[in-house]
Scaffold this motif. Structure first.
Motif, PDB file in Angstrom:
ATOM      1  N   ALA A 137      38.654  60.526  36.032  1.00 43.96           N
ATOM      2  CA  ALA A 137      37.423  61.181  35.580  1.00 43.96           C
ATOM      3  C   ALA A 137      37.306  61.164  34.064  1.00 43.96           C
ATOM      4  CB  ALA A 137      37.371  62.617  36.100  1.00 43.96           C
ATOM      5  N   LEU A 138      38.398  61.415  33.371  1.00 46.65           N
ATOM      6  CA  LEU A 138      38.351  61.408  31.910  1.00 46.65           C
ATOM      7  C   LEU A 138      38.064  60.010  31.364  1.00 46.65           C
ATOM      8  CD1 LEU A 138      41.262  63.844  31.041  1.00 46.65           C
ATOM      9  CD2 LEU A 138      38.806  64.246  30.799  1.00 46.65           C
ATOM     10  N   THR A 139      38.692  59.011  31.950  1.00 45.45           N
ATOM     11  CA  THR A 139      38.482  57.637  31.487  1.00 45.45           C
ATOM     12  C   THR A 139      37.071  57.151  31.795  1.00 45.45           C
ATOM     13  OG1 THR A 139      40.822  57.171  31.843  1.00 45.45           O
ATOM     14  CG2 THR A 139      39.357  55.279  31.631  1.00 45.45           C
ATOM     15  N   VAL A 140      36.697  57.220  33.061  1.00 43.63           N
ATOM     16  CA  VAL A 140      35.379  56.727  33.480  1.00 43.63           C
ATOM     17  C   VAL A 140      34.268  57.587  32.873  1.00 43.63           C
ATOM     18  CG1 VAL A 140      33.873  56.360  35.482  1.00 43.63           C
ATOM     19  CG2 VAL A 140      36.271  55.702  35.590  1.00 43.63           C
ATOM     20  N   GLY A 141      34.460  58.909  32.865  1.00 40.98           N
ATOM     21  CA  GLY A 141      33.453  59.805  32.301  1.00 40.98           C
ATOM     22  C   GLY A 141      33.206  59.549  30.830  1.00 40.98           C
ATOM     23  N   ALA A 142      34.279  59.346  30.067  1.00 40.39           N
ATOM     24  CA  ALA A 142      34.116  59.070  28.636  1.00 40.39           C
ATOM     25  C   ALA A 142      33.363  57.762  28.404  1.00 40.39           C
ATOM     26  CB  ALA A 142      35.484  59.014  27.959  1.00 40.39           C
ATOM     27  N   ILE A 143      33.727  56.737  29.148  1.00 40.73           N
ATOM     28  CA  ILE A 143      33.044  55.442  28.998  1.00 40.73           C
ATOM     29  C   ILE A 143      31.569  55.564  29.365  1.00 40.73           C
ATOM     30  CG2 ILE A 143      32.902  53.087  29.930  1.00 40.73           C
ATOM     31  CD1 ILE A 143      36.017  53.240  30.202  1.00 40.73           C
ATOM     32  N   LEU A 144      31.285  56.200  30.493  1.00 39.35           N
ATOM     33  CA  LEU A 144      29.884  56.335  30.921  1.00 39.35           C
ATOM     34  C   LEU A 144      29.077  57.211  29.969  1.00 39.35           C
ATOM     35  CD1 LEU A 144      30.249  56.655  34.800  1.00 39.35           C
ATOM     36  CD2 LEU A 144      29.400  54.706  33.476  1.00 39.35           C
ATOM     37  N   ASN A 145      29.707  58.259  29.418  1.00 42.46           N
ATOM     38  CA  ASN A 145      28.984  59.100  28.464  1.00 42.46           C
ATOM     39  C   ASN A 145      28.634  58.335  27.195  1.00 42.46           C
ATOM     40  OD1 ASN A 145      28.329  61.776  29.366  1.00 42.46           O
ATOM     41  ND2 ASN A 145      30.524  62.052  29.673  1.00 42.46           N
ATOM     42  N   VAL A 146      29.547  57.515  26.728  1.00 42.98           N
ATOM     43  CA  VAL A 146      29.240  56.708  25.537  1.00 42.98           C
ATOM     44  C   VAL A 146      28.109  55.730  25.852  1.00 42.98           C
ATOM     45  CG1 VAL A 146      30.136  54.917  23.991  1.00 42.98           C
ATOM     46  CG2 VAL A 146      31.479  56.967  24.452  1.00 42.98           C
ATOM     47  N   PHE A 197      31.415  63.465  34.169  1.00 42.82           N
ATOM     48  CA  PHE A 197      32.849  63.638  34.384  1.00 42.82           C
ATOM     49  C   PHE A 197      33.156  64.120  35.809  1.00 42.82           C
ATOM     50  CE2 PHE A 197      32.810  63.874  29.736  1.00 42.82           C
ATOM     51  CZ  PHE A 197      33.865  63.035  29.443  1.00 42.82           C
ATOM     52  N   ILE A 198      32.279  64.952  36.365  1.00 45.01           N
ATOM     53  CA  ILE A 198      32.525  65.529  37.690  1.00 45.01           C
ATOM     54  C   ILE A 198      32.427  64.482  38.797  1.00 45.01           C
ATOM     55  CG2 ILE A 198      31.583  67.126  39.415  1.00 45.01           C
ATOM     56  CD1 ILE A 198      30.939  69.021  37.092  1.00 45.01           C
ATOM     57  N   VAL A 199      31.431  63.622  38.732  1.00 43.25           N
ATOM     58  CA  VAL A 199      31.233  62.631  39.798  1.00 43.25           C
ATOM     59  C   VAL A 199      32.444  61.705  39.951  1.00 43.25           C
ATOM     60  CG1 VAL A 199      29.816  60.675  40.537  1.00 43.25           C
ATOM     61  CG2 VAL A 199      28.722  62.795  39.792  1.00 43.25           C
ATOM     62  N   PRO A 200      32.970  61.103  38.879  1.00 43.08           N
ATOM     63  CA  PRO A 200      34.158  60.259  39.080  1.00 43.08           C
ATOM     64  C   PRO A 200      35.368  61.042  39.610  1.00 43.08           C
ATOM     65  CG  PRO A 200      33.210  59.841  36.924  1.00 43.08           C
ATOM     66  CD  PRO A 200      32.484  61.012  37.506  1.00 43.08           C
ATOM     67  N   PHE A 236      35.302  63.566  41.795  1.00 43.51           N
ATOM     68  CA  PHE A 236      35.155  63.708  43.237  1.00 43.51           C
ATOM     69  C   PHE A 236      35.276  62.375  43.966  1.00 43.51           C
ATOM     70  CE2 PHE A 236      33.300  67.893  42.230  1.00 43.51           C
ATOM     71  CZ  PHE A 236      34.128  68.643  43.042  1.00 43.51           C
ATOM     72  N   VAL A 237      34.751  61.317  43.392  1.00 46.16           N
ATOM     73  CA  VAL A 237      34.880  60.000  44.019  1.00 46.16           C
ATOM     74  C   VAL A 237      36.355  59.612  44.116  1.00 46.16           C
ATOM     75  CG1 VAL A 237      34.402  57.535  43.736  1.00 46.16           C
ATOM     76  CG2 VAL A 237      32.580  59.203  43.372  1.00 46.16           C
ATOM     77  N   SER A 238      37.088  59.812  43.046  1.00 45.80           N
ATOM     78  CA  SER A 238      38.505  59.484  43.041  1.00 45.80           C
ATOM     79  C   SER A 238      39.285  60.375  44.009  1.00 45.80           C
ATOM     80  CB  SER A 238      39.064  59.620  41.627  1.00 45.80           C
ATOM     81  OG  SER A 238      40.422  59.305  41.605  1.00 45.80           O
ATOM     82  N   SER A 239      38.975  61.659  44.043  1.00 45.57           N
ATOM     83  CA  SER A 239      39.669  62.592  44.937  1.00 45.57           C
ATOM     84  C   SER A 239      39.430  62.254  46.400  1.00 45.57           C
ATOM     85  CB  SER A 239      39.202  64.031  44.694  1.00 45.57           C
ATOM     86  OG  SER A 239      39.598  64.467  43.435  1.00 45.57           O
ATOM     87  N   ILE A 240      38.193  61.995  46.747  1.00 42.87           N
ATOM     88  CA  ILE A 240      37.870  61.670  48.140  1.00 42.87           C
ATOM     89  C   ILE A 240      38.511  60.350  48.542  1.00 42.87           C
ATOM     90  CG2 ILE A 240      35.983  61.058  49.709  1.00 42.87           C
ATOM     91  CD1 ILE A 240      34.322  63.207  48.160  1.00 42.87           C
ATOM     92  N   SER A 241      38.458  59.369  47.654  1.00 40.65           N
ATOM     93  CA  SER A 241      39.087  58.086  47.938  1.00 40.65           C
ATOM     94  C   SER A 241      40.593  58.244  48.132  1.00 40.65           C
ATOM     95  CB  SER A 241      38.807  57.108  46.803  1.00 40.65           C
ATOM     96  OG  SER A 241      39.493  55.906  46.998  1.00 40.65           O
ATOM     97  N   GLY A 242      41.235  59.003  47.266  1.00 42.23           N
ATOM     98  CA  GLY A 242      42.667  59.245  47.389  1.00 42.23           C
ATOM     99  C   GLY A 242      43.022  59.996  48.656  1.00 42.23           C
ATOM    100  N   MET A 243      42.211  60.999  49.005  1.00 41.55           N
ATOM    101  CA  MET A 243      42.456  61.772  50.215  1.00 41.55           C
ATOM    102  C   MET A 243      42.330  60.887  51.458  1.00 41.55           C
ATOM    103  SD  MET A 243      40.316  64.859  51.888  1.00 41.55           S
ATOM    104  CE  MET A 243      39.097  63.647  52.298  1.00 41.55           C
ATOM    105  N   LEU A 244      41.308  60.052  51.497  1.00 44.07           N
ATOM    106  CA  LEU A 244      41.145  59.159  52.641  1.00 44.07           C
ATOM    107  C   LEU A 244      42.292  58.158  52.739  1.00 44.07           C
ATOM    108  CD1 LEU A 244      37.299  58.541  52.474  1.00 44.07           C
ATOM    109  CD2 LEU A 244      38.548  59.946  54.117  1.00 44.07           C
ATOM    110  N   THR A 245      42.786  57.705  51.595  1.00 44.39           N
ATOM    111  CA  THR A 245      43.931  56.800  51.593  1.00 44.39           C
ATOM    112  C   THR A 245      45.173  57.501  52.132  1.00 44.39           C
ATOM    113  OG1 THR A 245      43.031  55.572  49.731  1.00 44.39           O
ATOM    114  CG2 THR A 245      45.389  55.341  50.137  1.00 44.39           C
ATOM    115  N   LEU A 246      45.408  58.746  51.704  1.00 47.67           N
ATOM    116  CA  LEU A 246      46.542  59.508  52.223  1.00 47.67           C
ATOM    117  C   LEU A 246      46.442  59.703  53.730  1.00 47.67           C
ATOM    118  CD1 LEU A 246      46.998  62.298  49.526  1.00 47.67           C
ATOM    119  CD2 LEU A 246      48.563  60.420  50.033  1.00 47.67           C
ATOM    120  N   ARG A 247      45.252  59.998  54.220  1.00 51.02           N
ATOM    121  CA  ARG A 247      45.058  60.204  55.655  1.00 51.02           C
ATOM    122  C   ARG A 247      45.298  58.922  56.433  1.00 51.02           C
ATOM    123  NH1 ARG A 247      40.165  64.309  56.677  1.00 51.02           N
ATOM    124  NH2 ARG A 247      41.147  64.290  58.700  1.00 51.02           N
ATOM    125  N   GLN A 248      44.802  57.809  55.903  1.00 50.69           N
ATOM    126  CA  GLN A 248      45.013  56.531  56.573  1.00 50.69           C
ATOM    127  C   GLN A 248      46.507  56.179  56.592  1.00 50.69           C
ATOM    128  OE1 GLN A 248      43.006  53.217  54.787  1.00 50.69           O
ATOM    129  NE2 GLN A 248      43.572  51.811  56.423  1.00 50.69           N
TER     130      GLN A 248
END
Length: 86
Positions: free
Chosen positions: A25-34, A56-59, A61-73
């Motif tokens: 979120a910090l990496t993607v959010g900073a780039i998108l904000n610039v 910053f919030i959207v990346p 949640f996207v990363s968290s949901i993706s990681g959670m789905l990967t853990l479940r799989q």
């Protein structure tokens, strides 16, 4: 054995997942904000704080949901492997 029957909230607050999601979120959010608010950040235009926060919030949640789905799989695959090897 890893995360066989972990609840949704436990998965979302997994410390490793939270760290990785925050870094993303910090990496993607900073780039998108610039990109999206260049004039506000470096020029004379006003900064849109709501948009900046969401950027910053959207990346996160996207990363968290993706990681959670990967853990479940992964947990499902491990369960399948252990049940077929028994």
């Amino acid at each position: 054995m890893i995360y066989k029957n972990i609840g949704l909230l436990n998965q979302l607050f997994n410390p490793t997942l939270v760290k990785r999601s925050l870094a993303t979120a910090l990496t993607v959010g900073a780039i998108l904000n610039v990109i999206n608010q260049y004039d506000g950040v470096f020029g004379q235009a006003p900064i849109l704080w709501g948009s900046m926060l969401l950027t910053f919030i959207v990346p996160y949640f996207v990363s968290s949901i993706s990681g959670m789905l990967t853990l479940r799989q992964f947990a499902r695959q491990q369960a399948t492997k252990s049940s077929t090897s028994e």
